[in-house]
Design an enzyme around this catalytic site. Structure first.
Site, PDB file in Angstrom:
ATOM      1  N   GLU A 477       0.853  -1.185   0.000  1.00  0.00           N
ATOM      2  CA  GLU A 477       0.000   0.000   0.000  1.00  0.00           C
ATOM      3  C   GLU A 477       0.892   1.239   0.000  1.00  0.00           C
ATOM      4  OE1 GLU A 477      -3.376  -0.457   2.445  1.00  0.00           O
ATOM      5  OE2 GLU A 477      -4.308   1.351   1.680  1.00  0.00           O
ATOM      6  N   GLU A 746      -2.323   0.589  13.551  1.00  0.00           N
ATOM      7  CA  GLU A 746      -3.460   0.950  12.706  1.00  0.00           C
ATOM      8  C   GLU A 746      -4.786   0.781  13.445  1.00  0.00           C
ATOM      9  OE1 GLU A 746      -3.776  -1.492   9.203  1.00  0.00           O
ATOM     10  OE2 GLU A 746      -5.003   0.009   8.188  1.00  0.00           O
TER      11      GLU A 746
HETATM   12  C1  BGC Z   1      -5.394   2.661   4.708  1.00  0.00           C
HETATM   13  C2  BGC Z   1      -5.926   3.714   5.635  1.00  0.00           C
HETATM   14  C3  BGC Z   1      -6.799   4.594   4.800  1.00  0.00           C
HETATM   15  C4  BGC Z   1      -7.955   3.721   4.437  1.00  0.00           C
HETATM   16  C5  BGC Z   1      -9.094   4.383   3.772  1.00  0.00           C
HETATM   17  C6  BGC Z   1      -6.537   1.817   4.297  1.00  0.00           C
HETATM   18  O1  BGC Z   1      -6.184   0.779   3.496  1.00  0.00           O
HETATM   19  O2  BGC Z   1      -4.373   1.937   5.274  1.00  0.00           O
HETATM   20  O3  BGC Z   1      -5.085   4.254   6.503  1.00  0.00           O
HETATM   21  O4  BGC Z   1      -7.150   5.799   5.327  1.00  0.00           O
HETATM   22  O5  BGC Z   1      -7.544   2.589   3.718  1.00  0.00           O
HETATM   23  O6  BGC Z   1     -10.152   4.138   4.486  1.00  0.00           O
END
Ligand code: BGC
Length: 892
Positions: A477, A746
């Site tokens: 990501e 997270e």
């Molecule tokens: C990310 C988040 C991001 C979100 C959107 C995720 O995959 O890691 O931090 O804000 O997607 O909702």
């Protein structure tokens, strides 16, 4: 003897008179120290005034001089102005690729003049496209190997100055005559490449000399060629590219340019990797020794392809590049229950390993990366499809240190394969990388757990500020999620000077904003995300908060049309002034139960959240319009704001002041953004407190977390905010610390109390969003706030709590160091405050009455260097100017 005495005497008087004069230091141009490749034609200059010998120092006037090659191009003359953080260059038009040297002196409020500052400099970039003689070159190869480009060149005369301008499709490393030109990594950085591709400029004068020279540049895939995101469907292009020119000025004044053209040669070498996420392979047998020196024989190298790729997207770099910021040694080497050999570096970082290898030719060493151990095992499931492995194929030519050049990983642990015998800790290092933003704040308390939290917030930030603000640095990501950046922005400003870092990134947000005004969830855009409240609002909230933190209104001027486009987009989606229909992200990763039969999860309905952010963004657009003097806009958006707030009250608030979602996030947002009528606010705050007490812990997700403690404190419940802060049970800020965290997670429960990693596929141990509590720690707990944009005026109002005996926040503001430190011993308070010159402050001294307050042992009434404004609600208000003050008081 007499002469000696006289000399001594004159030294003493000089020291004395210097001490009693203002001093100018830390000269910056466009907020950077001595920038090279500076792209503004009227750059902003700033400096810091200080005078430790007395209090209340203000600048009354300044004088700036700028010269180039010994010729003065601007003499400002003595300008009566107290401005020291935003002076625009106003001399002869600046010329491209030129070094300018400047100095400044100031007069203080007593008319005393400082000495001239030490000279500082800026070097201009290329203002005109026509100044690029270089053309894009490509290697005529597109496999996983990094492309190498080289060219020899002869300089016919002694060199006065040489500057390298360079960028790439991919990421590059440049060498001249066998030496790396810069410690910068991952350049040219990640931007919205199709519209904005940064070039870097380096002073390479010390690298070249009259005679034969060579330049060698390696270009690897980086963000440009790697397939990005978990679906691996997006990349910018399939061809490596290089654009570079060395601009030489000879001592006799003549000039020469060595540019990418068809005289360059290309080959592949030791480095390859398929993808930014998967890691790098280095085959040490394929290295070309000496390839960036003039004597290297490149007869077997291929010619390059010249392309006509336009140069319209080139922009100068405005913010510090990524660099190695700290190196870690192993803290533990062990074998896991299933037999993996693992090294723990003690800190979760973004970066790379550096390893000393020795072995036989063809031996393969693999280094895997992981953030966490699960039940003592090396854990990589949360990397999802990212392989995150470095592979080294040995040459058998004795021992040497190796590290990836173009890959980075999010890790604390490495797993080592392919090394025989015991692992020697001296052979392994972990290098943390981050955008080299200057450190600017510290926060410290008497509680080591809270200090660990502060450290985790800081590392969560450093690990994710890798050229863009990413969500996480480890899995497939690593994207510039707007919501994450938005919620963390203020905390970021307290810990590092991120002024230019965000100038760069917000320019990408504006550049790739959709035509209808919608703001994507990630920038640079890799895929279309949901268009979401709290994410899209990065377009309005960050520019406004940036202005508040740094005071440079150009951020607002540049982003203003993007800000308007965003709220116009939302308005176009409203029905009866309500922004309802959108598949937004809501209060992302809020507290919920997996088995929620009786509905206790803290769900805040999404239309509610959308309306809160819609109104808030309108409010910020109104304030910006006001500031920029856009009267028509101001009227228009004020009316919309009123309608949005009215619609909110009608739709989501009961007559008794209950909100349709009875959650912490709902009350927090409504109160933070001032959406409730005055008479309902205290009641709503009470409901928030009841909610916190009912759960006994925090339940907010990304959107409520940054504000909940601030709202509680503002409405008189600082004790409840502290309760949330100090809670150690899941979910809380301290729970991860009890599980050994060294970064922010997270999810509140990324790891469960039984030591198992949350089974969800989206579980990172390095997401900074929840670290947004950092803003509250600085601004409310320690009490150091800006009372005017850029800290020109400072408010010190700490909220004491008897869990602590001390707390201290320090911040390098645009005017210099400000700090607030309190100690608590029973009821006895000491508040030590430092206020930089050229600012004023209002200090709220916690106290039972004004009479019990002293400053440096004097009763307030006896202090003629400050004004006491009496006692109210637990504080004595004192107004003062620069200096260090020590207040003592008692709470009873
Ligand atoms: C990310 C988040 C991001 C979100 C959107 C995720 O995959 O890691 O931090 O804000 O997607 O909702």
């Amino acid at each position: 003897m007499k002469r000696l005495l006289l000399l001594l005497l004159s030294c003493v008087t000089t020291v004395w008179s210097v001490a009693a004069q203002p001093v100018v230091s830390q000269l910056r141009c466009e907020h950077l120290t001595d920038p090279v490749g500076m792209g503004e034609r009227r750059p902003m200059l700033s400096w810091i005034v200080s005078d430790a010998s007395r209090r209340g120092v203000m600048q009354q006037a300044y004088e700036v001089r700028v010269e180039t090659n010994g010729r003065t191009v601007w003499k400002s003359g003595k300008v009566e102005s107290s401005e020291s953080a935003g002076i625009f260059y106003d001399g002869e038009p600046l010329v491209s690729n030129m070094r300018y040297v400047w100095k400044v002196r100031v007069w203080d409020d007593r008319g005393k003049v400082s000495a001239w500052s030490r000279p500082a400099s800026w070097h201009t970039g290329l203002f005109e496209k026509a100044e690029w003689q270089a053309r894009w070159i490509e290697p005529q190869q597109s496999d996983d190997r990094a492309a190498m480009f080289r060219r020899t060149f002869r300089l016919s005369k002694p060199v006065a100055e040489a500057t390298l301008y360079i960028t790439a499709h991919g990421i590059y490393e440049a060498d001249i005559n066998g030496r790396r030109v810069s410690e910068d990594l991952l350049t040219p950085g990640w931007t919205a490449y199709k519209k904005r591709l940064q070039y870097q400029a380096y002073d390479v004068t010390p690298f070249v000399a009259k005679g034969d020279n060579a330049i060698g540049v390696t270009v690897a895939k980086g963000w440009y060629l790697s397939k990005l995101t978990w679906s691996r469907e997006f990349n910018y292009g399939d061809e490596y590219g290089l654009l570079a020119q060395i601009m030489v000025r000879y001592k006799d004044g003549t000039r020469e340019v060595i540019a990418t053209d068809d005289d360059w040669r290309t080959a592949t070498g030791a480095i390859s990797y398929g993808n930014l996420y998967d890691g790098e392979t280095i085959d040490l047998n394929l290295r070309c020794e000496g390839w960036s020196t003039a004597s290297f024989d490149d007869a077997s190298w291929k010619t390059v392809r010249l392309t006509d790729t336009p140069l319209d997207n080139l922009v100068p770099s405005v913010s510090p590049a990524v660099r190695v910021i700290e190196t870690f040694k192993p803290v533990k080497i062990f074998t896991t229950p299933s037999g993996d050999r693992v090294i723990d570096f003690g800190q979760n970082i973004s970066g790379r390993e550096r390893v000393r290898l020795h072995g036989k030719r063809g031996d393969t060493v693999r280094i895997y990366h992981s953030e966490i151990l699960e039940k003592g095992e090396f854990f990589t499931r949360n990397l999802r499809t990212a392989k995150a492995v470095s592979t080294y194929i040995l040459s058998g030519e004795g021992e040497e240190w190796v590290a990836p050049h173009f890959a980075f990983y999010g890790f604390r642990y490495i797993k080592v394969e392919g090394i025989d015998g015991e692992l020697n800790p001296d052979d392994f290092r972990a290098e943390a990388i981050s955008s080299a933003t200057p450190a600017c704040g510290t926060f410290e308390t008497s509680d080591s757990l809270i200090n660990r939290l502060q450290s985790n917030i800081k590392w969560g930030m450093l690990d994710n500020f890798v050229d863009i603000p990413t969500d996480c640095p480890q899995r497939d990501e690593r994207l510039g999620w707007t919501g994450d950046a938005q919620v963390f922005f203020r905390t970021a400003t307290f810990n590092r000077d991120v002024q230019t870092f965000f100038t760069k990134w917000m320019a990408d947000v504006a550049a790739e904003q959709y035509d209808n005004g919608a703001v994507n969830g990630v920038y640079p855009v890799t895929h279309r995300t949901r268009i979401s409240a709290g994410w899209g609002d990065a377009a309005t909230i960050i520019p406004w908060q940036h202005y508040m933190a740094y005071g440079d209104r150009r951020m607002l001027e540049r982003q203003y049309s993007s800000m308007k486009k965003w709220v116009d987009y939302i308005t176009s989606k409203t029905e009866n002034d309500l922004w309802r229909k959108e598949s937004s992200y809501g209060d992302w990763v809020f507290f919920s139960y997996s088995d929620d039969l009786d509905g206790r999860s803290a769900v805040t309905i999404r239309p509610f959240i959308q309306q809160c952010f819609y109104a808030h963004s309108l409010d910020l657009v109104v304030r910006t319009a006001q500031l920029l003097g856009a009267a028509e806009d101001e009227t228009k958006y004020k009316a919309l704001y009123k309608r949005a707030v009215d619609a909110f009250r009608n739709e989501y608030v009961t007559p008794n002041g209950m909100l349709v979602s009875d959650t912490q996030t709902a009350y927090t947002l409504a109160l933070m953004f001032d959406l409730l009528p005055e008479e309902q606010r205290a009641g709503a705050a009470k409901r928030l407190v009841e909610n916190v007490n009912r759960y006994g812990h925090i339940t907010t997700g990304f959107l409520g977390t940054p504000y909940i403690c601030e709202v509680l404190t503002r409405f008189g419940y600082a004790d409840v905010a502290y309760k949330l802060l100090l809670n150690k049970k899941i979910p809380s800020w301290l729970y991860p610390i009890s599980m050994g965290a060294t970064t922010i997670w997270e999810r509140w429960n990324s790891m469960l109390p039984n030591g198992m990693v949350n089974s969800n596929s989206m579980v990172s141990f390095n997401h900074y969003a929840y670290g947004a509590i950092g803003d509250w720690l600085y601004r409310w707990a320690a009490g150091l706030q800006e009372a005017a944009p850029g800290f020109r005026k400072i408010r010190v109002k700490p909220y004491l709590n008897d869990h602590f005996t001390s707390m201290k926040a320090e911040e390098r503001t645009p005017y210099g160091l400000a700090s607030s430190a309190w100690t608590l011993d029973g009821d006895a308070v000491t508040l030590t405050v430092e206020i930089p010159a050229n600012t004023t402050a209002e200090v709220y001294v916690p106290s039972a009455s004004a009479e019990c307050v002293t400053e440096s042992g004097r009763a307030l009434a006896a202090c003629d260097d400050l004004t006491s404004e009496g006692w109210n609600d637990g504080y004595t208000l004192v107004r003062l100017g620069s200096g260090r003050y020590e207040f003592k008081s008692t709470l009873k």
